[in-house]
Design a protein around this motif. Sequence first.
Motif, mmCIF file in Angstrom:
data_model
loop_
_atom_site.group_PDB
_atom_site.id
_atom_site.type_symbol
_atom_site.label_atom_id
_atom_site.label_comp_id
_atom_site.label_asym_id
_atom_site.label_seq_id
_atom_site.Cartn_x
_atom_site.Cartn_y
_atom_site.Cartn_z
ATOM 1 N N THR A 22 0.807 -1.311 -0.050
ATOM 2 C CA THR A 22 -0.053 -0.047 -0.125
ATOM 3 C C THR A 22 0.963 1.299 0.093
ATOM 4 O O THR A 22 0.295 2.520 -0.124
ATOM 5 N N ARG A 23 2.270 1.158 0.286
ATOM 6 C CA ARG A 23 3.159 2.143 0.442
ATOM 7 C C ARG A 23 4.064 2.240 -0.608
ATOM 8 O O ARG A 23 5.007 2.836 -0.423
ATOM 9 N N GLU A 24 3.891 1.653 -1.914
ATOM 10 C CA GLU A 24 4.862 1.309 -2.906
ATOM 11 C C GLU A 24 4.575 2.479 -4.037
ATOM 12 O O GLU A 24 3.821 3.263 -3.910
ATOM 13 N N GLY A 25 5.667 2.398 -5.140
ATOM 14 C CA GLY A 25 5.655 3.139 -6.156
ATOM 15 C C GLY A 25 4.263 2.853 -7.102
ATOM 16 O O GLY A 25 4.312 3.556 -8.307
ATOM 17 N N SER A 26 3.660 1.841 -6.988
ATOM 18 C CA SER A 26 2.514 1.477 -7.993
ATOM 19 C C SER A 26 1.478 0.672 -7.193
ATOM 20 O O SER A 26 1.671 0.183 -6.070
ATOM 21 N N TYR A 27 0.174 0.771 -7.623
ATOM 22 C CA TYR A 27 -0.861 -0.356 -6.962
ATOM 23 C C TYR A 27 -1.544 -1.121 -8.050
ATOM 24 O O TYR A 27 -2.283 -1.830 -7.886
ATOM 25 N N SER A 28 -0.831 -1.134 -9.181
ATOM 26 C CA SER A 28 -1.234 -1.973 -10.352
ATOM 27 C C SER A 28 -0.240 -3.249 -10.114
ATOM 28 O O SER A 28 0.967 -3.128 -10.381
ATOM 29 N N VAL A 29 -0.980 -4.472 -10.262
ATOM 30 C CA VAL A 29 -0.201 -5.927 -10.130
ATOM 31 C C VAL A 29 -0.518 -6.463 -11.671
ATOM 32 O O VAL A 29 -1.387 -6.658 -11.595
ATOM 33 N N GLY A 30 0.771 -6.644 -12.183
ATOM 34 C CA GLY A 30 0.689 -7.501 -13.329
ATOM 35 C C GLY A 30 0.829 -8.885 -12.892
ATOM 36 O O GLY A 30 0.193 -9.510 -13.784
ATOM 37 N N ASP A 31 1.833 -9.265 -11.874
ATOM 38 C CA ASP A 31 1.913 -10.705 -11.954
ATOM 39 C C ASP A 31 2.594 -10.946 -10.387
ATOM 40 O O ASP A 31 3.285 -9.902 -10.022
ATOM 41 N N LEU A 32 2.409 -12.075 -9.860
ATOM 42 C CA LEU A 32 3.141 -12.679 -8.627
ATOM 43 C C LEU A 32 3.815 -13.671 -8.794
ATOM 44 O O LEU A 32 3.185 -14.587 -9.487
#
Length: 627
Positions: A22-32
């Motif tokens: 929640t405190r990083e440079g992106s809120y969009s996740v492409g893959d895990l």
Amino acid sequence: GAGGGGLWKTVNGGLTWSALFTREGSYSVGDLALDPTNSEVVWLGSGEANMRNSVSFGNGVYKSVDGGKTWKHLGLANTLHIARVLVNPLATDTAWVCAVGRQAGPSEDRGVFMTTDGGATWRKTLYLDNQHGCSDLDVDPKNPNVLYAALWKFERKPWTHTSGSEQGGIWKSIDGGRTWTKSSKGLPKLLGRLGVKVAPSRPSVVYITAESFEGTLYRSDDAAENWRETTRNREVVSRGFYYSDLRVDPTDENRVYAVASNLLVSIDAGKTWRNIVGGTHIDYHSLWIDPTNPSRMWQGQDGGIAVTYDRGNTWEPVTNIPLGQFYQIHADQRLPFYHVTGGLQDNGTWSGPSRTREPAGILNDDFTMVSFGDGFHVVSHPDNPDLFVSESQGGSIMLTNMRTREQQMVSPQPKNDWVQNLKYRFNWNTPIVPSPHGKTTLYFGSNFLFQSRDFGKSWEPISPDLTTNNPEKLKPAGGPVWLDNSTAENNNTIISVGESPAAAGVIWVGTDDGNLQLSADGGKTWNNLAKNVPGVPAFAPVSHVEPSRTGRDTAYVSFDAHLLDDYRPLIFKTTDAGKNWTRLTAGLPDTAYVHIVREDPKNARLLYAGTELGLYASWNGGEQWQP
């Protein structure tokens, strides 16, 4: 991980969820990807790779060694859209990243990247050119020296997209991803987006889904030396640029799942298919199969997530995780607690209370669906908050009485057709805007501006075509493989409307092809002011116009040029009816392209900017912005 909703974790099978990342440079996740030897180690590739025009970008790869509590940025910031992250099961400091790259322009930061030191350094090992990115990647689980990658040419503009080429296709590596060889024997020459998966139970079997004029599923039985077509069923891919994904059962190499508009299964290696949606939703983007118990699967789609324990015969939707994506919201004036109504991506328009006296708080059951489809703008009648004008994609506008449950289509053009055949063109996200000078007066944008004086029951055009009306931008989107006509690429349309609170009949209009129009006489005459705004790319969409309540000649305007490969924030102010403009972007990040700018209704010096990177405020009239 969600394309626009961050990362969530459950430790009790979905009963409760915790928000991470929640405190990083992106809120969009492409893959895990999880470390196969230590589930506390999580790799995250940011930036969604399903390349719709509303897709959010990321800033590279992140890693957590404590189950997602804290994160370290590992680089590859300019990849922007990551489709796949894989970890070597035998040497977990080695990982591979499959990057689509920039959405709307050329970039060298695309292809397959590799690290052998836990992400400290990266090397690009598969790269074709600055137009082809990686759409999928898989590894042989028994021999991780063998990998397969799909390269795909994709570029988007506001009015169209390009998907496919004769240069893209499937590549194979036999040395752990260090070098690659193209595999094309048996495949079509012209290919769009591809998905590739190895059968875990028999790794010599490899499948690809293909956006092509020929087959949509191909199989190799000899580790990609040769390919054979197994079906031409278009439902396996649905919309090439948006889906083209698959999974293979971990215990049965002939059981294949197509992840597309619907979730399909084949038990005969792709010859025949069965729908296993089970009423959960539509538009599938993810499927996880338990490698130790393939009857347990989790699916992800435009309506959220669901789990099955019987191989998809029945599904249990999980409704306790807030992943809805609102395009627009509206607040009414009812008492004692106002209601909030909003249009959601692929989930209709819903309305519910802002507060409640119930001890349990606001529940899902407190919200009611107003209308179906993708939801966008919605307004309620000032004197009857149960009377709504709402819309779904492409200008399908509805008048709904929630008390009587009466509903009627009230679009000035109910006909559906290719956009070049229509007199009135409506954007995917068409503005419905109430007048500040009449309770029942509404504005509705196509390529013409419509006005209703009876709260949507009837409409009349009050302008000529306010767009550039360029026929080259009215053609079907897509190609050179499949064409697409979902109205998402409708162009030469109005996307923002605002009437001055300080003077009735002073109307501002912004279009998606760069026109900024002003009428000072209720729509009788119009003046295009776009040429007066400095430093804006030609044809940049006018994302919002905000007439000020402080004077008829004062207004704010924002432009969103990211689909022209320009991510800069662009906000301007005029105090002389558009003759001159001042840029107001100090303090905004370089890539925070702007969706909307608003003036506070009580303090005109307080401004709000809704950007792709979050909400910003200015307490000094836009001279400086703060998150």
